[in-house]
Design a protein around this motif. Structure first.
Motif, mmCIF file in Angstrom:
data_model
loop_
_atom_site.group_PDB
_atom_site.id
_atom_site.type_symbol
_atom_site.label_atom_id
_atom_site.label_comp_id
_atom_site.label_asym_id
_atom_site.label_seq_id
_atom_site.Cartn_x
_atom_site.Cartn_y
_atom_site.Cartn_z
ATOM 1 N N GLU A 1 -7.122 -13.938 -4.581
ATOM 2 C CA GLU A 1 -6.922 -12.977 -5.677
ATOM 3 C C GLU A 1 -7.176 -11.552 -5.199
ATOM 4 O O GLU A 1 -6.446 -10.626 -5.554
ATOM 5 N N ALA A 2 -8.217 -11.358 -4.401
ATOM 6 C CA ALA A 2 -8.519 -10.033 -3.862
ATOM 7 C C ALA A 2 -7.401 -9.580 -2.916
ATOM 8 O O ALA A 2 -6.976 -8.421 -2.960
ATOM 9 N N VAL A 3 -6.916 -10.493 -2.083
ATOM 10 C CA VAL A 3 -5.821 -10.161 -1.167
ATOM 11 C C VAL A 3 -4.580 -9.754 -1.974
ATOM 12 O O VAL A 3 -3.898 -8.780 -1.629
ATOM 13 N N ALA A 4 -4.300 -10.448 -3.066
ATOM 14 C CA ALA A 4 -3.152 -10.115 -3.918
ATOM 15 C C ALA A 4 -3.299 -8.699 -4.489
ATOM 16 O O ALA A 4 -2.302 -7.970 -4.612
ATOM 17 N N LYS A 5 -4.520 -8.302 -4.830
ATOM 18 C CA LYS A 5 -4.759 -6.935 -5.335
ATOM 19 C C LYS A 5 -4.409 -5.903 -4.267
ATOM 20 O O LYS A 5 -3.880 -4.836 -4.574
ATOM 21 N N LYS B 1 -0.828 -1.549 -2.385
ATOM 22 C CA LYS B 1 -0.002 -0.967 -1.330
ATOM 23 C C LYS B 1 1.494 -1.048 -1.653
ATOM 24 O O LYS B 1 2.304 -0.455 -0.950
ATOM 25 N N ARG B 2 1.843 -1.814 -2.694
ATOM 26 C CA ARG B 2 3.245 -2.092 -3.015
ATOM 27 C C ARG B 2 3.924 -2.698 -1.789
ATOM 28 O O ARG B 2 4.994 -2.279 -1.375
ATOM 29 N N ARG B 3 3.259 -3.675 -1.220
ATOM 30 C CA ARG B 3 3.726 -4.296 0.016
ATOM 31 C C ARG B 3 4.167 -5.720 -0.278
ATOM 32 O O ARG B 3 3.485 -6.465 -0.975
ATOM 33 N N ASP B 4 5.281 -6.112 0.270
ATOM 34 C CA ASP B 4 5.800 -7.460 0.130
ATOM 35 C C ASP B 4 4.801 -8.420 0.793
ATOM 36 O O ASP B 4 4.393 -8.205 1.932
ATOM 37 N N ASP B 5 4.400 -9.449 0.085
ATOM 38 C CA ASP B 5 3.377 -10.336 0.649
ATOM 39 C C ASP B 5 3.906 -11.227 1.778
ATOM 40 O O ASP B 5 3.163 -12.003 2.356
ATOM 41 N N SER C 1 2.814 1.249 1.161
ATOM 42 C CA SER C 1 3.661 0.701 2.214
ATOM 43 C C SER C 1 4.829 1.647 2.504
ATOM 44 O O SER C 1 5.492 2.131 1.593
ATOM 45 N N GLY C 2 5.022 1.945 3.786
ATOM 46 C CA GLY C 2 6.115 2.821 4.195
ATOM 47 C C GLY C 2 5.708 4.275 4.372
ATOM 48 O O GLY C 2 6.428 5.055 4.990
ATOM 49 N N GLU C 3 4.559 4.671 3.812
ATOM 50 C CA GLU C 3 4.068 6.035 3.973
ATOM 51 C C GLU C 3 3.158 6.105 5.196
ATOM 52 O O GLU C 3 2.663 5.077 5.661
ATOM 53 N N PRO C 4 2.890 7.322 5.715
ATOM 54 C CA PRO C 4 2.021 7.430 6.900
ATOM 55 C C PRO C 4 0.601 6.911 6.622
ATOM 56 O O PRO C 4 0.086 7.063 5.513
ATOM 57 N N ALA C 5 -0.002 6.323 7.650
ATOM 58 C CA ALA C 5 -1.387 5.845 7.534
ATOM 59 C C ALA C 5 -2.327 7.040 7.395
ATOM 60 O O ALA C 5 -2.077 8.103 7.958
#
Length: 189
Positions: A38-42, A47-51, A137-141
């Motif tokens: 559940e925490a990983v899903a958050k 990040k709006r990152r595809d899991d 996701s996709g933006e600079p770190a």
């Protein structure tokens, strides 16, 4: 705030399934308990990152690494001993981690951190900690705390206070995929 108190608060949040923002041996990271799906899903949602794009995790020691990878190949130990900069290893046979943290092929990206704050956090938490760059996701770190977007700051449950004042270049880790058969593939230099 003392580093010890900062780490204690971060651990309390992760034990309750929350997500944290913390300094690592590379860039600032979003973290959580790597065994809590559940925490990983958050983290994926923030990040709006595809899991399907697996996240990496940090551990504090060789022993802890072996808790999460069924068979660590000899070449992994050689690489860990030889590298000077932070290097994430992608290893087959991930175990004892949240299912949504493990790649479709059963591998996990994992790194032993030696940086004082993240090492102590992992040591005291006694589990692997998710470590993904503090950005959408996709933006600079975010190399430093001041580079983190408001959306990320607002989306976590705890922001560590340690190293917030730093202003120096940080780069993501190198990433090396190691196959059980001894194959070595450099993913990111």
């Amino acid at each position: 705030m003392k580093q010890e108190d900062d780490i204690r608060k971060a651990i309390e949040v992760m034990r309750k399934g929350g997500i944290i923002l913390y300094p690592t041996d590379t860039v600032w990271g979003i973290g959580c308990d790597a065994t809590n799906a559940e925490a990983v899903a958050k983290v994926y949602a923030l990040k709006r990152r595809d899991d399907s794009k697996a996240l990496i995790c940090l551990v504090d020691s060789d022993d802890r690494l072996q808790r999460y990878v069924r068979n660590v190949p000899d070449v992994a130990w050689q690489l860990i001993d030889a590298v000077e900069r932070p290097t994430t290893l992608i290893l087959d046979g991930a175990v004892n981690l949240a299912g949504n943290l493990i790649a479709e092929d059963g591998s996990i990206g994992i790194r032993i951190t030696k940086e004082p704050f993240s090492h102590e956090l992992c040591y005291r938490f006694q589990k692997a900690v998710v470590s993904t760059s503090a950005n959408i996701s996709g933006e600079p770190a975010a190399q430093n705390y001041c580079d983190i977007s408001q959306e990320i700051l607002d989306g976590v449950d705890y922001i560590c206070e340690s190293r917030r004042q730093e202003h120096k270049p940080h780069v993501p880790s190198s990433i090396v995929k190691l196959g059980i058969d001894g194959q070595v593939k450099i993913i990111r230099k």
